[in-house]
Design an enzyme around this catalytic site. Structure first.
Site, PDB file in Angstrom:
ATOM      1  CE  LYS A   1      -9.873 -52.086  52.668  1.00  0.00           C
ATOM      2  NZ  LYS A   1      -9.704 -53.257  52.823  1.00  0.00           N
ATOM      3  CB  SER A   2      -7.396 -47.576  55.300  1.00  0.00           C
ATOM      4  OG  SER A   2      -6.857 -48.332  54.515  1.00  0.00           O
TER       5      SER A   2
ATOM      6  CG  ASN B   1      -1.428 -58.970  59.565  1.00  0.00           C
ATOM      7  OD1 ASN B   1      -0.652 -59.170  58.615  1.00  0.00           O
ATOM      8  ND2 ASN B   1      -1.477 -57.789  59.878  1.00  0.00           N
TER       9      ASN B   1
ATOM     10  CB  SER C   1      -6.241 -57.004  63.326  1.00  0.00           C
ATOM     11  OG  SER C   1      -6.721 -55.907  62.598  1.00  0.00           O
ATOM     12  CB  SER C   2      -3.187 -52.126  63.300  1.00  0.00           C
ATOM     13  OG  SER C   2      -3.703 -51.845  61.891  1.00  0.00           O
ATOM     14  CD  GLN C   3      -9.216 -53.370  59.764  1.00  0.00           C
ATOM     15  OE1 GLN C   3     -10.445 -53.617  60.037  1.00  0.00           O
ATOM     16  NE2 GLN C   3      -8.889 -53.416  58.666  1.00  0.00           N
TER      17      GLN C   3
ATOM     18  CB  SER D   1      -0.329 -53.089  60.730  1.00  0.00           C
ATOM     19  OG  SER D   1      -0.714 -54.419  60.230  1.00  0.00           O
TER      20      SER D   1
ATOM     21  CE  LYS E   1      -4.406 -57.909  56.758  1.00  0.00           C
ATOM     22  NZ  LYS E   1      -4.631 -56.284  57.058  1.00  0.00           N
TER      23      LYS E   1
ATOM     24  CG  ASP F   1      -3.473 -54.570  53.074  1.00  0.00           C
ATOM     25  OD1 ASP F   1      -3.648 -55.876  53.535  1.00  0.00           O
ATOM     26  OD2 ASP F   1      -4.472 -53.739  53.420  1.00  0.00           O
TER      27      ASP F   1
END
Length: 432
Positions: free
Chosen positions: A22-23, A339, A173-175, A201, A343, A316
């Site tokens: 997905k990522s 974290n 979050s690393s996003q 992450s 989610k 995850d």
């Protein structure tokens, strides 16, 4: 509500070829869309989160063609910032891997100024985005909150990112950093990104940097504290991009093999760019027999013992350790996983609640979970709530490796990353 009951499984054995990550899938689609040239993305994941990204790109004027099985996507890059008609609204479901990177990319200077609204499901409106927006504003972006301060929905004007020195909080979050990094090369000036707090992450940042490099952009990484990105660049299509199998999805099958049999997953291996491949090392530390190949990882049953580990680097996949821990000797503690709380659902509370339903003794801390093992005969048959969280549903399938059935509510929530999960899990399951 729909539900599925898994009867007790005596052994798991076989091979599973993983769907695309997905990522990686959503990063690949966005980079291909921003790049010069046409990119053929293969082994793309066919799931809800990817569909939300594809729908958004189409609305932003990106042309692409999708194969019949939806795993090959040929994307015509726009060669820079997106352009759209003013008043556009994009619905992104609960896809963090679409919401965060698009928030940054849509700030880039278009040929004519326009506004776009990014929104999603009710849970998306509870998932924080403030750290990203704060950073984008420092770089000159125009982003407004439409409901609650710090959360989607947001209204974005494509007035441009100027570059310069930008500070971003890396602790949740690393996003957020991934989103900023992916937009930075198309900013008007060079950007120096400084990380505030402890960056969580980190392996997900490695994925982002590796993929940006595949699309022709290098980032200077100074020990994960500062990142320097030259502005006014273009992404260049690599022509073909193969999406690795999803290492987070591999975790359920590897854990099943470690608990009760032997399972080989293909589509990832020792050279994978995904940090979640390191999940196999945790199983090995617990006592499983792990074999690594270039394109596979195999897990075989061993005498499992509990572990006490910091799992911030595999948030995850770490969820899978929480259910696997029931089958080990001695307690397991999973640490530094705050974290989990931001989610798809608050995964710390959800995991503790559902583990207790099957009879486990669990302590839920602010950023850790402590789990006591459970003899195979003492599991209780329970209906597991999944909180519209694909990983909760998949994690709890492992309970069927006890002597007790397990019932999973709303099993279709796995569509976020792995629509056929229960079919695939069933293929490996043997019952006496």
């Amino acid at each position: 509500m729909e539900k599925i009951t898994l009867a007790p499984i005596s052994r798991v054995e076989g091979e599973i070829n993983l769907p695309g990550s997905k990522s990686l899938s959503n990063r690949a689609l966005l980079l291909a869309a921003l790049a010069k040239g046409t990119t053929k993305v293969t082994n793309l994941l066919d799931s809800d989160d990817i569909r939300h990204m594809l729908n958004a790109l189409k609305a932003l004027g990106v042309n692409y063609s999708l194969s019949e099985d939806k795993t090959v996507c040929t994307v015509e890059g726009v060669g820079g910032a997106f352009n759209w008609k003013n008043g556009l609204a994009l619905f992104l479901g609960n896809a963090g891997t679409a919401m965060r990177p698009l928030t940054a990319a849509l700030c880039l200077k278009g040929s004519s100024e326009a506004e776009v609204v990014l929104t999603g499901e009710p849970r998306m409106k509870e998932r924080p985005i403030k750290h990203l927006v704060d950073a984008l504003r420092q770089a000159g972006a125009s982003v407004q909150y439409l409901e609650n301060e710090g959360y989607p929905p947001v209204a974005i004007r494509n007035s441009g990112l100027k570059g310069g020195k930008v500070q971003i909080d890396g602790s949740i979050s690393s996003q957020f950093l991934t989103a900023l990094l992916m937009a930075a090369p198309l900013a008007e000036g060079d950007m120096e990104i400084e990380i505030i707090g402890e960056l969580v992450s980190k392996p997900y940042i490695d994925i982002t940097l590796a993929m940006m490099k595949d699309f022709g952009v290098k980032v200077e990484n100074r020990n994960y504290q500062t990142f320097v990105v030259k502005g006014n660049q273009s992404y260049l299509s690599p022509e073909k991009y193969l999406v690795e199998g999803d290492a987070s999805s591999a975790s359920y099958f590897l854990a099943a093999g470690a608990i009760k049999g032997k399972v080989k997953v293909t589509g990832i291996g020792k050279n994978s760019i995904q940090g979640d491949r390191l999940f196999a090392n945790v199983l090995e530390a617990m006592g499983a027999k792990i074999t690594w190949g270039d394109d596979f990882i195999q897990a075989e049953q061993g005498k499992l013992k509990g572990v006490d580990m910091d799992m911030n680097h595999i948030p995850d996949a770490a969820m899978t350790i929480a259910t696997a821990a029931l089958f080990a000797e001695g307690e397991t503690v999973i640490r530094n996983i705050y974290n989990w709380r931001v989610k798809e659902t608050d995964r710390l509370t959800a995991m503790a609640t559902e583990l207790r339903k099957v009879g486990a003794t669990v302590e839920e801390g602010e950023d850790f979970i402590r789990i006591q093992p459970l003899p195979l005969t003492q599991f209780q048959h329970a209906e597991i709530a999944t909180y519209n969280d694909h990983r909760m549903a998949m994690c709890f399938s492992l309970i069927a490796l006890s002597d007790t059935p397990v019932t999973i509510l709303d099993p279709k929530c796995t569509a976020k990353t792995f629509p056929t999960y229960f079919t695939e899990f069933e293929k490996l399951s043997e019952r006496t």
